[in-house]
Design a protein around this motif. Structure first.
Motif, PDB file in Angstrom:
ATOM      1  N   VAL A  86      36.977  63.316  76.440  1.00 46.94           N
ATOM      2  CA  VAL A  86      37.740  63.250  77.473  1.00 46.94           C
ATOM      3  C   VAL A  86      38.336  65.053  77.618  1.00 46.94           C
ATOM      4  O   VAL A  86      38.366  65.722  76.993  1.00 46.94           O
ATOM      5  CB  VAL A  86      39.106  63.002  77.363  1.00 46.94           C
ATOM      6  CG1 VAL A  86      40.012  62.860  78.030  1.00 46.94           C
ATOM      7  CG2 VAL A  86      38.684  61.619  76.324  1.00 46.94           C
ATOM      8  N   SER A 145      35.524  60.467  79.969  1.00 47.85           N
ATOM      9  CA  SER A 145      36.407  61.039  81.348  1.00 47.85           C
ATOM     10  C   SER A 145      36.259  62.349  81.773  1.00 47.85           C
ATOM     11  O   SER A 145      36.578  63.188  80.371  1.00 47.85           O
ATOM     12  CB  SER A 145      37.900  60.131  81.159  1.00 47.85           C
ATOM     13  OG  SER A 145      37.977  59.300  79.909  1.00 47.85           O
ATOM     14  N   CYS A 149      40.975  59.032  91.567  1.00 47.64           N
ATOM     15  CA  CYS A 149      41.520  59.114  90.992  1.00 47.64           C
ATOM     16  C   CYS A 149      41.553  57.377  90.743  1.00 47.64           C
ATOM     17  O   CYS A 149      41.919  56.773  89.792  1.00 47.64           O
ATOM     18  CB  CYS A 149      42.398  59.418  90.535  1.00 47.64           C
ATOM     19  SG  CYS A 149      42.660  61.474  89.847  1.00 47.64           S
ATOM     20  N   ALA A 176      40.457  61.086  86.043  1.00 51.59           N
ATOM     21  CA  ALA A 176      41.683  60.221  84.791  1.00 51.59           C
ATOM     22  C   ALA A 176      42.598  60.967  85.317  1.00 51.59           C
ATOM     23  O   ALA A 176      43.822  60.796  84.928  1.00 51.59           O
ATOM     24  CB  ALA A 176      41.548  60.757  83.276  1.00 51.59           C
ATOM     25  N   HIS A 211      48.535  60.943  90.112  1.00 49.09           N
ATOM     26  CA  HIS A 211      47.713  61.013  89.600  1.00 49.09           C
ATOM     27  C   HIS A 211      47.191  63.340  89.450  1.00 49.09           C
ATOM     28  O   HIS A 211      46.114  63.274  88.519  1.00 49.09           O
ATOM     29  CB  HIS A 211      46.341  60.961  90.335  1.00 49.09           C
ATOM     30  CG  HIS A 211      45.971  60.046  90.864  1.00 49.09           C
ATOM     31  ND1 HIS A 211      46.246  58.807  89.611  1.00 49.09           N
ATOM     32  CD2 HIS A 211      45.915  59.074  91.696  1.00 49.09           C
ATOM     33  CE1 HIS A 211      45.877  57.370  90.088  1.00 49.09           C
ATOM     34  NE2 HIS A 211      46.082  57.707  91.404  1.00 49.09           N
ATOM     35  N   ALA A 231      43.631  63.478  75.068  1.00 47.83           N
ATOM     36  CA  ALA A 231      43.959  62.887  76.104  1.00 47.83           C
ATOM     37  C   ALA A 231      44.996  62.472  75.828  1.00 47.83           C
ATOM     38  O   ALA A 231      46.413  61.852  76.804  1.00 47.83           O
ATOM     39  CB  ALA A 231      43.379  61.732  75.736  1.00 47.83           C
ATOM     40  N   LEU A 246      46.793  60.013  78.473  1.00 45.09           N
ATOM     41  CA  LEU A 246      45.597  59.055  78.548  1.00 45.09           C
ATOM     42  C   LEU A 246      46.067  59.039  77.442  1.00 45.09           C
ATOM     43  O   LEU A 246      45.370  58.347  76.632  1.00 45.09           O
ATOM     44  CB  LEU A 246      44.565  59.992  78.983  1.00 45.09           C
ATOM     45  CG  LEU A 246      44.678  60.593  79.944  1.00 45.09           C
ATOM     46  CD1 LEU A 246      43.885  61.830  80.217  1.00 45.09           C
ATOM     47  CD2 LEU A 246      45.352  60.180  81.588  1.00 45.09           C
ATOM     48  N   LEU A 275      42.491  56.415  76.235  1.00 48.57           N
ATOM     49  CA  LEU A 275      41.387  57.118  76.329  1.00 48.57           C
ATOM     50  C   LEU A 275      41.422  57.555  74.548  1.00 48.57           C
ATOM     51  O   LEU A 275      41.922  58.297  73.990  1.00 48.57           O
ATOM     52  CB  LEU A 275      41.487  58.159  77.450  1.00 48.57           C
ATOM     53  CG  LEU A 275      41.476  57.723  78.804  1.00 48.57           C
ATOM     54  CD1 LEU A 275      41.223  58.480  79.529  1.00 48.57           C
ATOM     55  CD2 LEU A 275      40.274  56.839  79.212  1.00 48.57           C
TER      56      LEU A 275
END
Length: 378
Positions: A57, A91, A115, A121, A161, A339, A344, A347
């Motif tokens: 990520v 990601s 997104c 992401a 986002h 993440a 996130l 993820l």
């Protein structure tokens, strides 16, 4: 149509709890189960004892494969994403640099579309609320003091986002902006700054929780003037970004970060630009001319170091080879740590129910095979 269920066998899998030796079953684009012994019936894919990591990520990346996210070109952005995905970065948070108010709105809106499609992401704003004397590869003429009204317009254009914004805490209105970002669910990061230790602590107390590429573009560490570096390393609330291309930060200085913060707070990032994957030459970043030589990118007019030209597995490899970090800890610093820092939560983790984004590493810790949402890439 969902990918065919498959079970990866003979794995050494990096999980949030440790190392799992056995098999990982994937079904419907998600991880169905982890186990040992005989694998479930069905398609089996033997990885021959290699490391299986969560898809990496990258939360601070500006481009690659000839495209930069600030260009706000959807097809170019998809090429960047596809290139990184093929390397094991499943990601990405699309990074923007300082731009005019109008251009920033256009860029945020364009990335929000990606997104919505699930290609990105989130969106990361590295400027424009940063210090002119620490602008790095940002155009100083486009920098300005924090403005919550302008920030609110970005939030509207981003449609939920916008994930992170970097702010220099010493600027007028910075703490108000940090509080506004935090209350809006956006991570505030401290970076590109001349802030003192005290000003940085105040930013963390106001809700900032990330240090943008520690060491780079910030007041240096002094024994009587510790500045933002000491403030970030000493605060357990803060995830510390580190560009580990061994150009932005010397291995000895990077070792200090790992030792002081521990791998659980170190977030490996690339800060990569459009030259990544293409080689030496002249490129642009946010309107500035950048020359890449020997993989090192510098602004033509000032000689200032610019973005990197690596992909995230190279940072993992450097952490293991040059800093003595274990493979699982290095992997987590490039997956679950970044993440988690940006909220996130699903993820960068190999566990039942998580997206089936997996990276099989070869002996050189490069991508041997990549799975994205349950299907092998390439």
């Amino acid at each position: 149509m969902s990918p065919t269920p498959v079970t990866l066998t003979n794995t050494r899998t990096v999980t949030p709890e440790g190392i799992h030796e056995g098999w990982v079953q994937v079904d419907g684009g998600r991880i169905a189960a982890l186990g040992s012994g005989e694998p479930p019936r069905g398609t089996v894919h033997d990885v021959a004892g290699r490391w299986v990591a969560p898809g990496l990520v990258d939360t601070h990346v500006h481009g690659g494969a000839g495209h930069g996210f600030p260009e706000a070109d959807a097809e170019g952005a998809r090429r960047t994403i596809a290139y990184n995905r093929s390397q094991g970065v499943t990601s990405m948070v699309g990074g923007l640099v300082a731009a005019s108010p109008e251009d920033t709105l256009r860029q945020v809106s364009a990335l929000a579309d990606l997104c919505d499609e699930g290609e990105l992401a989130g969106i990361y704003l590295e400027g424009p609320f940063i210090a002119r004397q620490r602008c790095g590869a940002h155009d100083p003429d486009l920098l300005r003091d924090p403005d919550t009204a302008e920030f609110d317009r970005w939030l509207e254009a981003g449609r939920g986002h916008v994930r992170m914004i970097t702010v220099a805490p010493e600027l007028p209105g910075a703490l108000e902006l940090i509080r506004s970002a935090s209350s809006s669910g956006v991570v505030a990061a401290v970076g590109h700054t001349e802030a003192t230790y005290e000003e940085t602590v105040a930013a963390f107390d106001a809700g900032a929780s990330v240090a943008t590429h520690l060491y780079n573009a910030m007041r240096p560490l002094g024994h009587r003037d510790p500045g933002p570096i000491a403030a970030a390393l000493g605060d357990d609330r803060v995830a510390v970004e580190l560009i580990l291309d061994l150009v932005h930060v010397h291995a000895g200085a990077a070792q200090v970060v790992v030792d002081a913060a521990g791998p659980g707070r170190v977030s490996l990032v690339t800060d990569a630009m459009n030259a990544t994957g293409l080689g030496d030459g002249e490129y642009t970043l946010g309107g500035l001319r950048v020359r890449v030589s020997g993989g090192e990118a510098r602004v033509v007019e000032t000689g200032s170091i610019a973005s990197s030209t690596i992909v995230l597995p190279q940072a993992v490899r450097n952490a293991v080879r040059h800093l003595g970090v274990s493979v699982p800890d290095a992997v987590r610093s490039a997956s679950s740590v970044p993440a988690g820092a940006l909220g996130l939560a699903d993820l960068g983790r190999v566990e039942a129910g998580a997206p089936a984004d997996l990276l099989v590493l070869d002996e050189e810790l490069a991508a041997a095979e990549v799975m994205y949402r349950g299907a092998f890439v390439g």
